[in-house]
Design an enzyme around this catalytic site. Sequence first.
Site, PDB file in Angstrom:
ATOM      1  N   ASP A  97      -8.880 -10.091  -1.004  1.00  0.00           N
ATOM      2  CA  ASP A  97      -8.332  -8.746  -1.143  1.00  0.00           C
ATOM      3  C   ASP A  97      -7.531  -8.445   0.114  1.00  0.00           C
ATOM      4  O   ASP A  97      -8.073  -8.500   1.230  1.00  0.00           O
ATOM      5  CB  ASP A  97      -9.446  -7.710  -1.300  1.00  0.00           C
ATOM      6  CG  ASP A  97     -10.171  -7.839  -2.639  1.00  0.00           C
ATOM      7  OD1 ASP A  97      -9.798  -8.716  -3.439  1.00  0.00           O
ATOM      8  OD2 ASP A  97     -11.116  -7.066  -2.876  1.00  0.00           O
ATOM      9  N   ASP A 140     -12.229  -2.106 -14.557  1.00  0.00           N
ATOM     10  CA  ASP A 140     -13.041  -1.700 -13.413  1.00  0.00           C
ATOM     11  C   ASP A 140     -13.727  -0.391 -13.789  1.00  0.00           C
ATOM     12  O   ASP A 140     -13.051   0.599 -14.089  1.00  0.00           O
ATOM     13  CB  ASP A 140     -12.169  -1.496 -12.182  1.00  0.00           C
ATOM     14  CG  ASP A 140     -11.362  -2.748 -11.839  1.00  0.00           C
ATOM     15  OD1 ASP A 140     -11.811  -3.852 -12.205  1.00  0.00           O
ATOM     16  OD2 ASP A 140     -10.303  -2.622 -11.215  1.00  0.00           O
TER      17      ASP A 140
END
Length: 243
Positions: free
Chosen positions: A8, A131
Amino acid sequence: MDIYPAIDIRNGKAVRLSGGDADTETIYHPDPVALAERFVWQGARWIHIVDLDRAFGDGDNIALVDRIMARVGSHVQIQIGGGFRTADQIRRGLDTMVTRLVLGTAAIERPGLVEEALMAGGVARVAVALDTRNGKVAHHGWTETSAEQAVDVARRVVDQGVRTLIYTDIGRDGMLTGPDLDGARALQETGALVILSGGVSSLDDVRRVADTTLAGVIIGRALYENRMTLSDALAVAAGEPAG
């Protein structure tokens, strides 16, 4: 089952957030390119990259991702998400060497872009990220939560032609509390391949995922904090002894 070590990227560095909160950022590596090379050296067949700056609407790390692709793209498959919300962004993403592009907000707010992406890249090169918070889908870098249940969005995008879903329980992401197997398995009922993300903390967690029919698991913080090695995770996923 595939193992996806996660990178990330925020402000040019490899970071992890806790529970999806941008204010809980921990920097784990100053050089994502070197980190990607290390994952390849350790045997990775896939790397999962998220551009957090683009996901949060705070710029992008396109040049850095291009450097990663140039350095390791011929040795490993790359799955990338974070902020692909327009047709132009999707086309540019698919024009790179990326193996699979992950759509999130676009699938919630502009369902037509899912069909455009599938037409441009084909079903093998497009995934949708679901998500979730309390079963509902979050978007815009997890800063907003829709009224839609994850399973309803999953059914819709699968009906559009999507064959790969990435499921994350945001409350578990970066928390090392164990993955939400039940949530991921519920999405499998749509007929899609499901990759599980969030909460993986140990090789036992990897074994639990491997004992299901899930397509893969994304691992981040547990690798960065040396709770397992990527080599051992790959062995467990293949049904071989770790170490």
